[in-house]
Design a protein around this motif. Structure first.
Motif, mmCIF file in Angstrom:
data_model
loop_
_atom_site.group_PDB
_atom_site.id
_atom_site.type_symbol
_atom_site.label_atom_id
_atom_site.label_comp_id
_atom_site.label_asym_id
_atom_site.label_seq_id
_atom_site.Cartn_x
_atom_site.Cartn_y
_atom_site.Cartn_z
ATOM 1 N N MET A 2 0.839 -1.194 0.000
ATOM 2 C CA MET A 2 0.000 0.000 0.000
ATOM 3 C C MET A 2 0.883 1.256 0.000
ATOM 4 S SD MET A 2 -3.023 -1.651 0.138
ATOM 5 C CE MET A 2 -4.347 -0.677 0.823
ATOM 6 N N GLY A 3 0.390 2.359 0.541
ATOM 7 C CA GLY A 3 1.206 3.549 0.688
ATOM 8 C C GLY A 3 1.117 4.514 -0.481
ATOM 9 N N ALA A 4 1.985 5.525 -0.460
ATOM 10 C CA ALA A 4 1.908 6.667 -1.365
ATOM 11 C C ALA A 4 2.142 6.282 -2.818
ATOM 12 C CB ALA A 4 2.907 7.739 -0.929
ATOM 13 N N ARG A 5 3.063 5.347 -3.088
ATOM 14 C CA ARG A 5 3.334 4.998 -4.485
ATOM 15 C C ARG A 5 2.131 4.325 -5.130
ATOM 16 N NH1 ARG A 5 8.822 5.786 -6.191
ATOM 17 N NH2 ARG A 5 7.964 5.309 -8.239
ATOM 18 N N LEU A 6 1.435 3.479 -4.382
ATOM 19 C CA LEU A 6 0.220 2.858 -4.914
ATOM 20 C C LEU A 6 -0.847 3.932 -5.145
ATOM 21 C CD1 LEU A 6 -1.615 0.512 -5.693
ATOM 22 C CD2 LEU A 6 -2.133 0.215 -3.255
ATOM 23 N N GLU A 7 -1.042 4.815 -4.189
ATOM 24 C CA GLU A 7 -2.054 5.856 -4.323
ATOM 25 C C GLU A 7 -1.755 6.773 -5.505
ATOM 26 O OE1 GLU A 7 -2.019 7.739 -0.540
ATOM 27 O OE2 GLU A 7 -2.868 5.990 0.511
ATOM 28 N N SER A 8 -0.481 7.049 -5.750
ATOM 29 C CA SER A 8 -0.096 7.890 -6.874
ATOM 30 C C SER A 8 -0.461 7.217 -8.200
ATOM 31 C CB SER A 8 1.403 8.180 -6.827
ATOM 32 O OG SER A 8 1.821 8.911 -7.965
ATOM 33 N N PHE A 9 -0.144 5.926 -8.319
ATOM 34 C CA PHE A 9 -0.515 5.192 -9.533
ATOM 35 C C PHE A 9 -2.024 5.155 -9.715
ATOM 36 C CE2 PHE A 9 -1.838 0.949 -11.194
ATOM 37 C CZ PHE A 9 -1.617 1.235 -12.537
ATOM 38 N N GLU A 10 -2.741 4.905 -8.633
ATOM 39 C CA GLU A 10 -4.202 4.829 -8.722
ATOM 40 C C GLU A 10 -4.800 6.153 -9.197
ATOM 41 O OE1 GLU A 10 -5.150 1.390 -5.353
ATOM 42 O OE2 GLU A 10 -4.977 3.502 -4.744
ATOM 43 N N ARG A 11 -4.283 7.264 -8.693
ATOM 44 C CA ARG A 11 -4.787 8.570 -9.130
ATOM 45 C C ARG A 11 -4.519 8.793 -10.617
ATOM 46 N NH1 ARG A 11 -2.440 10.323 -4.265
ATOM 47 N NH2 ARG A 11 -0.619 11.116 -5.401
ATOM 48 N N LYS A 12 -3.310 8.468 -11.040
ATOM 49 C CA LYS A 12 -2.943 8.723 -12.435
ATOM 50 C C LYS A 12 -3.694 7.820 -13.401
ATOM 51 C CE LYS A 12 1.628 10.681 -11.538
ATOM 52 N NZ LYS A 12 3.091 10.549 -11.728
ATOM 53 N N VAL A 13 -3.885 6.568 -13.036
ATOM 54 C CA VAL A 13 -4.579 5.668 -13.954
ATOM 55 C C VAL A 13 -6.077 5.976 -13.979
ATOM 56 C CG1 VAL A 13 -5.073 3.704 -12.421
ATOM 57 C CG2 VAL A 13 -4.561 3.298 -14.835
ATOM 58 N N ALA A 14 -6.635 6.440 -12.880
ATOM 59 C CA ALA A 14 -8.034 6.866 -12.879
ATOM 60 C C ALA A 14 -8.220 8.063 -13.812
ATOM 61 C CB ALA A 14 -8.480 7.224 -11.463
ATOM 62 N N GLU A 15 -7.293 9.007 -13.763
ATOM 63 C CA GLU A 15 -7.350 10.164 -14.660
ATOM 64 C C GLU A 15 -7.178 9.727 -16.110
ATOM 65 O OE1 GLU A 15 -5.004 14.427 -15.410
ATOM 66 O OE2 GLU A 15 -4.483 13.157 -13.705
ATOM 67 N N PHE A 16 -6.273 8.800 -16.354
ATOM 68 C CA PHE A 16 -6.026 8.286 -17.708
ATOM 69 C C PHE A 16 -7.286 7.663 -18.295
ATOM 70 C CE2 PHE A 16 -4.905 4.604 -20.370
ATOM 71 C CZ PHE A 16 -4.087 5.182 -21.336
ATOM 72 N N ILE A 17 -7.993 6.878 -17.502
ATOM 73 C CA ILE A 17 -9.173 6.172 -17.980
ATOM 74 C C ILE A 17 -10.395 7.080 -17.988
ATOM 75 C CG2 ILE A 17 -10.793 4.303 -17.370
ATOM 76 C CD1 ILE A 17 -8.275 2.673 -16.559
ATOM 77 N N GLY A 18 -10.453 8.031 -17.055
ATOM 78 C CA GLY A 18 -11.576 8.949 -16.992
ATOM 79 C C GLY A 18 -12.643 8.522 -16.008
ATOM 80 N N GLY A 29 -3.349 -6.305 -10.821
ATOM 81 C CA GLY A 29 -4.666 -6.044 -11.372
ATOM 82 C C GLY A 29 -5.167 -4.681 -10.959
ATOM 83 N N LEU A 30 -6.304 -4.297 -11.545
ATOM 84 C CA LEU A 30 -6.829 -2.956 -11.348
ATOM 85 C C LEU A 30 -8.338 -2.989 -11.493
ATOM 86 C CD1 LEU A 30 -5.856 0.105 -11.179
ATOM 87 C CD2 LEU A 30 -6.066 0.100 -13.677
ATOM 88 N N ILE A 31 -9.027 -2.274 -10.608
ATOM 89 C CA ILE A 31 -10.473 -2.076 -10.708
ATOM 90 C C ILE A 31 -10.734 -0.597 -10.929
ATOM 91 C CG2 ILE A 31 -12.690 -2.218 -9.499
ATOM 92 C CD1 ILE A 31 -11.416 -4.440 -7.759
ATOM 93 N N THR A 32 -11.653 -0.261 -11.840
ATOM 94 C CA THR A 32 -12.066 1.125 -12.031
ATOM 95 C C THR A 32 -13.575 1.232 -11.903
ATOM 96 O OG1 THR A 32 -12.219 0.862 -14.449
ATOM 97 C CG2 THR A 32 -10.126 1.647 -13.544
ATOM 98 N N THR A 33 -14.035 2.363 -11.396
ATOM 99 C CA THR A 33 -15.469 2.616 -11.253
ATOM 100 C C THR A 33 -15.719 4.081 -10.938
ATOM 101 O OG1 THR A 33 -17.512 1.919 -10.119
ATOM 102 C CG2 THR A 33 -15.517 2.077 -8.782
ATOM 103 N N ASP A 34 -16.922 4.543 -11.242
ATOM 104 C CA ASP A 34 -17.374 5.868 -10.822
ATOM 105 C C ASP A 34 -18.306 5.787 -9.617
ATOM 106 O OD1 ASP A 34 -16.134 7.803 -12.451
ATOM 107 O OD2 ASP A 34 -17.434 7.278 -14.135
#
Length: 367
Positions: free
Chosen positions: A38-54, A198-203
């Motif tokens: 967990m931690g900041a590096r995971l959160e950073s990736f999650e933020r960027k990939v969420a923005e990438f996908i929309g 893996g990765l999950i995305t949702t609104d």
């Protein structure tokens, strides 16, 4: 024929070498940080990939199968429920349904290898709770039709986007086309890490909040467990690698599209090739051609140094694990026919134009 070349179906080391300094720095940075879960590096990736996908939420999990499984669990789908999906996918698209205690309901596919919406509609019953369209080969399934069916019958749409990160459908990225989506970060995928991921995305804010607990033992905090959960977290090191590679993804996908267009132009007179429609942007996780002489062509290619694969030679309904579902040979004629006639050619961003043209010449020399 030109002089023989050796072209592997995949060559992951080429990509690693192209960004090795960045990956090495990330390894050292995470290693020295002392924080590996967990931690900041995971959160950073999650933020960027969420923005990438929309989308509003992206959650890193252990692998692509867990991404689908955890969403089904979060929706309380289980015994007595049915979930519709395609029969020509990797087995994970169906076993995640069985794993939550629900029944996989399989349907046939259209010429683009994606689920046929008319057959989805026919498969809906009073027990149906969700549809899992699979964006096979990196091409988005017909989501307008699928979402219309889901709206009509009050069903949840969970995209199996394992092969399609970065792909677009009517201008929107896969992962933002249904209620939620599951992605794989397996090394073979367009955005792959150096192990499983893996990765999950949702609104859906409430769904995301529940998934945050489910992936981490059901914990509300370090000491309080709110629900029975699972241990399915994307490692910090892998998240750091994924964040680096995310910055290259559009360029890598564009290169795969260029290779696909070259293949299609060179081979259309010899085999059946994929066709891109105006409203879609395929990322070509696989480039699949079809021919009645598939096995002989594969042998010819291998003899001339070109490695190939079949995705997938046994449809899900004909797997031993699926016997209890009651399907039989002949139930899904399209998927069965494609399984005997399709072959995947090498396609990855690091292939040179010379290598791509060599593959084309070898295929043409067979015919």
């Amino acid at each position: 024929m030109v002089e023989k070349m050796v072209i592997p179906f995949v060559d992951l080391a080429r990509q690693f070498r192209s960004i090795e300094p960045e990956l090495t720095k990330a390894f050292v940075d995470v290693g020295r940080s002392g924080g590996y879960i967990m931690g900041a590096r995971l959160e950073s990736f999650e933020r960027k990939v969420a923005e990438f996908i929309g989308v509003r939420h992206a959650l890193g999990v252990a692998d692509g199968s867990d991404a689908l499984f955890l969403v089904l669990k979060a929706l309380d789908i289980g015994p007595g429920d049915e979930v519709i999906t395609a029969t020509n996918s990797f087995i994970a698209s169906a076993w995640v349904i069985a794993a939550v205690g629900a029944t996989p309901v399989l349907v046939d596919v259209a010429d683009d290898f994606n689920i046929d919406p008319q057959l989805v509609e026919a498969a809906v019953t009073s027990r149906t709770k969700a549809i899992i369209p699979v964006h096979l080969t990196g091409r988005a399934a017909p989501m307008d039709e699928i979402n219309a069916i889901a709206l009509k019958h009050d069903l949840f749409v969970l995209e199996d986007a394992a092969q399609a990160i970065g792909a677009r459908y009517r201008g929107k990225r896969t992962g933002a086309l249904g209620h939620a989506a599951g992605f794989s970060l397996h090394p073979l995928k367009n955005l792959g890490v150096y192990g499983d991921g893996g990765l999950i995305t949702t609104d859906d804010d409430a769904l995301a909040a529940k998934l945050l607990k489910l992936r981490n033992h059901g914990l509300r905090n370090r000491d309080e467990c709110e629900i029975w959960g699972f241990n399915s977290r994307l490692d910090t090191m892998q998240a750091a690698f994924a964040e680096i590679k995310l910055g290259y993804l559009d360029n890598w996908n564009a290169r795969c599209l260029s290779i696909a267009q070259t293949y299609a132009a060179g081979l259309a007179d010899y085999v059946q090739v994929p066709v891109d429609r105006a409203w879609e942007e395929c990322v070509y996780h696989n480039f699949v051609i079809r021919t009645e002489r598939r096995d002989a062509l594969m042998a010819h290619l291998l003899q001339n140094g070109v490695d190939t694969r079949v995705h997938y030679p046994i449809p899900i309904h004909l797997q031993d694990a699926a016997k209890q579902l009651g399907y039989k040979l002949g139930d899904f004629p399209n998927a069965e026919r494609y399984a005997k006639t399709m072959v995947s050619l090498p396609i990855y961003p690091e292939l040179s134009d010379t290598e791509v043209n060599y593959v084309i010449e070898v295929v043409k020399s067979f015919f």
